[in-house]
Design an enzyme around this catalytic site. Structure first.
Site, PDB file in Angstrom:
ATOM      1  N   GLY A   1       0.821  -1.201   0.000  1.00 58.68           N
ATOM      2  CA  GLY A   1       0.000   0.000   0.000  1.00 58.68           C
ATOM      3  C   GLY A   1       0.856   1.251   0.000  1.00 58.68           C
ATOM      4  O   GLY A   1       2.010   1.244  -0.428  1.00 58.68           O
ATOM      5  N   ILE A   2       0.298   2.335   0.561  1.00 61.87           N
ATOM      6  CA  ILE A   2       0.931   3.635   0.506  1.00 61.87           C
ATOM      7  C   ILE A   2       1.277   4.101   1.915  1.00 61.87           C
ATOM      8  O   ILE A   2       0.525   3.860   2.857  1.00 61.87           O
ATOM      9  CB  ILE A   2      -0.011   4.648  -0.196  1.00 61.87           C
ATOM     10  CG1 ILE A   2       0.684   5.974  -0.459  1.00 61.87           C
ATOM     11  CG2 ILE A   2      -1.285   4.860   0.595  1.00 61.87           C
ATOM     12  CD1 ILE A   2      -0.140   6.897  -1.350  1.00 61.87           C
ATOM     13  N   GLY A   3       2.457   4.728   2.106  1.00 63.24           N
ATOM     14  CA  GLY A   3       2.804   5.283   3.401  1.00 63.24           C
ATOM     15  C   GLY A   3       4.150   4.811   3.919  1.00 63.24           C
ATOM     16  O   GLY A   3       4.866   4.036   3.277  1.00 63.24           O
TER      17      GLY A   3
ATOM     18  N   ILE B   1       4.956   2.836   6.493  1.00 60.86           N
ATOM     19  CA  ILE B   1       5.110   1.417   6.825  1.00 60.86           C
ATOM     20  C   ILE B   1       5.373   0.572   5.579  1.00 60.86           C
ATOM     21  O   ILE B   1       6.330  -0.212   5.554  1.00 60.86           O
ATOM     22  CB  ILE B   1       3.896   0.901   7.612  1.00 60.86           C
ATOM     23  CG1 ILE B   1       3.822   1.583   8.990  1.00 60.86           C
ATOM     24  CG2 ILE B   1       3.978  -0.607   7.797  1.00 60.86           C
ATOM     25  CD1 ILE B   1       2.587   1.236   9.791  1.00 60.86           C
TER      26      ILE B   1
ATOM     27  N   GLY C   1      -8.184  -0.458  -2.433  1.00 59.18           N
ATOM     28  CA  GLY C   1      -8.005  -1.856  -2.796  1.00 59.18           C
ATOM     29  C   GLY C   1      -7.685  -2.757  -1.617  1.00 59.18           C
ATOM     30  O   GLY C   1      -7.238  -3.891  -1.806  1.00 59.18           O
TER      31      GLY C   1
ATOM     32  N   GLU D   1      -1.578  -2.992  -6.583  1.00 56.10           N
ATOM     33  CA  GLU D   1      -2.462  -1.922  -7.048  1.00 56.10           C
ATOM     34  C   GLU D   1      -1.622  -0.708  -7.439  1.00 56.10           C
ATOM     35  O   GLU D   1      -1.539  -0.320  -8.582  1.00 56.10           O
ATOM     36  CB  GLU D   1      -3.448  -1.566  -5.937  1.00 56.10           C
ATOM     37  CG  GLU D   1      -4.365  -0.404  -6.264  1.00 56.10           C
ATOM     38  CD  GLU D   1      -5.283  -0.083  -5.090  1.00 56.10           C
ATOM     39  OE1 GLU D   1      -6.220  -0.860  -4.857  1.00 56.10           O
ATOM     40  OE2 GLU D   1      -5.043   0.924  -4.404  1.00 56.10           O
TER      41      GLU D   1
END
Length: 442
Positions: free
Chosen positions: A217-219, A221, A338, A240
């Site tokens: 994902g985004i960020g 972490i 997503g 994604e």
């Protein structure tokens, strides 16, 4: 005999593009860096002649006046599949015409089509090549699907945008008008991981094996996870969002895609967003491909890769495993995106795993004292009005800086015990008391 319109005749100015918009139109724009900056930054100039124009967006990055300034809200409404920080700021500034379209992102355009017809699709693309083809460049989350169904297609074509492959190409004959632009590709800066991020990243990296196929994902972490995987071999990418962290894994020879069940040797995504280096990497790179998000993010498709690993973040988790990733109570922060697509798809995969990550605590302002105080992000129950992005039926592993709680197949009693173990130590006794008080456990 029908008149053949030459490519040259399709070029129009921004003002001419704006003149094609009328009251009541439903406009869909590209996701993130694929939004048409020049048109959107001038959209407010027609506010005096239009009413109730709906602009459907996803992670908008451009602070355009039409939605940042609340004085235009009678002319333009914004519906979004995924909120950005700019949208939250616009709402705080008084724009009451902004609202979320709840969705699993792979079905966003498909389901929206049942409700509203798209009158105009506006996005970005590369300049036409010698064969008359252009690339949609940065995103195919829903763009090509909507483009085919829209009454009118207007694209900002730009020589600075990377030419990408997969299912990104369209012929200019399928475009009504083009506006030639020359701005730089929108950059989304990487969040530098902190100590907590790297602690969480290490926990996850220890559970990832050579040859696994990953989604990030985004960020901070996810970026820390990517940085913690540099000692792995032959990782695959089916994701994604394609990020700079993933690019680094490919450049280092860590991610090769050689072990993937399909799209062998290819790095698969729905959209790309990141640094200038990332855009240079995907430009004319046949190893990187983007396909329609309806396919790429489908859990059934994701599951076809053995050893698929999904890594996403959340805002709050209750003691039964419900993940609120899109809102703080009733205040929308982002969207499901997503998260469910990839978490469910990964668990359907042979030897697949899904990780949901969060810090154990956060700082908030006390409404009574006005002072900031630390609170637990693992809670007895979610804040009133919170949207459940990943249901407790679909959660696998939850990770904080204090460890991993394996929840798949566990009872509610076991979940309470395991989640309390990865909560911040100073909140553990309180969480246990609350769990008993509200009857989650006895």
């Amino acid at each position: 005999m029908a008149k053949v319109i030459s490519t040259k005749d399709k070029y129009i100015t921004v003002d001419e593009a704006l003149s094609l918009i009328k009251s009541g139109d439903v406009i869909v724009t590209g996701l993130g860096g694929a939004e048409p900056k020049e048109i959107l930054n001038n959209l407010h100039k027609i506010a005096d002649r239009v009413r109730d124009v709906t602009v459907t967006t996803c992670l908008p990055l451009e602070p355009a006046e039409y939605f940042m300034n609340p004085e235009y809200q009678n002319s333009f409404k914004m519906d979004s599949w995924f909120y950005s920080g700019l949208m939250r700021k616009a709402i705080k500034n008084g724009n009451k015409s902004i609202t979320l379209i709840p969705n699993h992102l792979h079905e966003s355009a498909y389901k929206r089509g049942f409700h509203k017809k798209t009158n105009i699709y506006m996005g970005t693309a590369t300049l036409p090549d010698k064969h008359g083809y252009i690339s949609l460049s940065l995103s195919n989350m829903y763009e090509k699907r909507v483009l085919k169904e829209a009454d009118l297609v207007i694209l900002e074509v730009n020589k600075n945008f990377p030419r990408t492959f997969g299912d990104m190409e369209i012929h200019v004959s399928d475009v009504d008008y083009m506006v030639e632009t020359d701005y730089e590709v929108p950059v989304y800066p990487d969040l530098e991981p902190n100590e907590k991020d790297f602690t969480i990243g290490k926990y996850i990296a220890d559970r990832i094996n050579d040859g696994d196929c990953i989604q990030l994902g985004i960020g901070g972490i996810p970026n820390a996870v990517a940085a913690s995987l540099m000692d792995k071999k032959d990782l695959g990418v089916h994701t994604e969002m394609f990020s700079t962290g993933m690019m680094n894994l490919i450049k280092a020879g860590v991610a090769t895609g050689k072990k993937k069940n399909f799209n062998n040797g290819k790095h698969v995504a729905c959209f790309a967003l990141g640094t200038k280096e990332l855009y240079d990497f995907i430009d004319d790179n046949p190893s990187f491909v983007m396909f329609d998000g309806y396919w790429t993010n489908s859990p059934a498709v994701i599951a076809q890769n053995d050893n698929q690993v999904s890594i996403n973040t959340t805002l709050e988790v209750d003691l039964t495993g419900q993940c609120a990733s899109e809102s703080l109570g009733s205040s929308i922060f982002s969207a499901t995106g997503g998260q469910t697509d990839t978490a469910v798809g990964a668990q359907m995969s042979k030897n697949g795993r899904s990780f949901i990550t969060l810090y154990s605590t956060t700082m908030v302002r006390n409404k009574v004292t006005g002072e900031k105080e630390e609170i637990s992000k693992i809670v007895p129950f979610l804040k009133p009005g919170a949207g459940v992005s990943l249901s407790r039926n679909d959660v696998d592993m939850v990770v904080t800086e204090y460890g991993i709680a394996e929840l798949k197949g566990t009872s509610i009693t076991e979940r309470v015990e395991r989640l309390i173990k990865i909560a911040h130590p100073k909140f553990r006794e309180e969480l246990l008391r609350e769990a008993k008080k509200i009857g989650i456990i006895y």
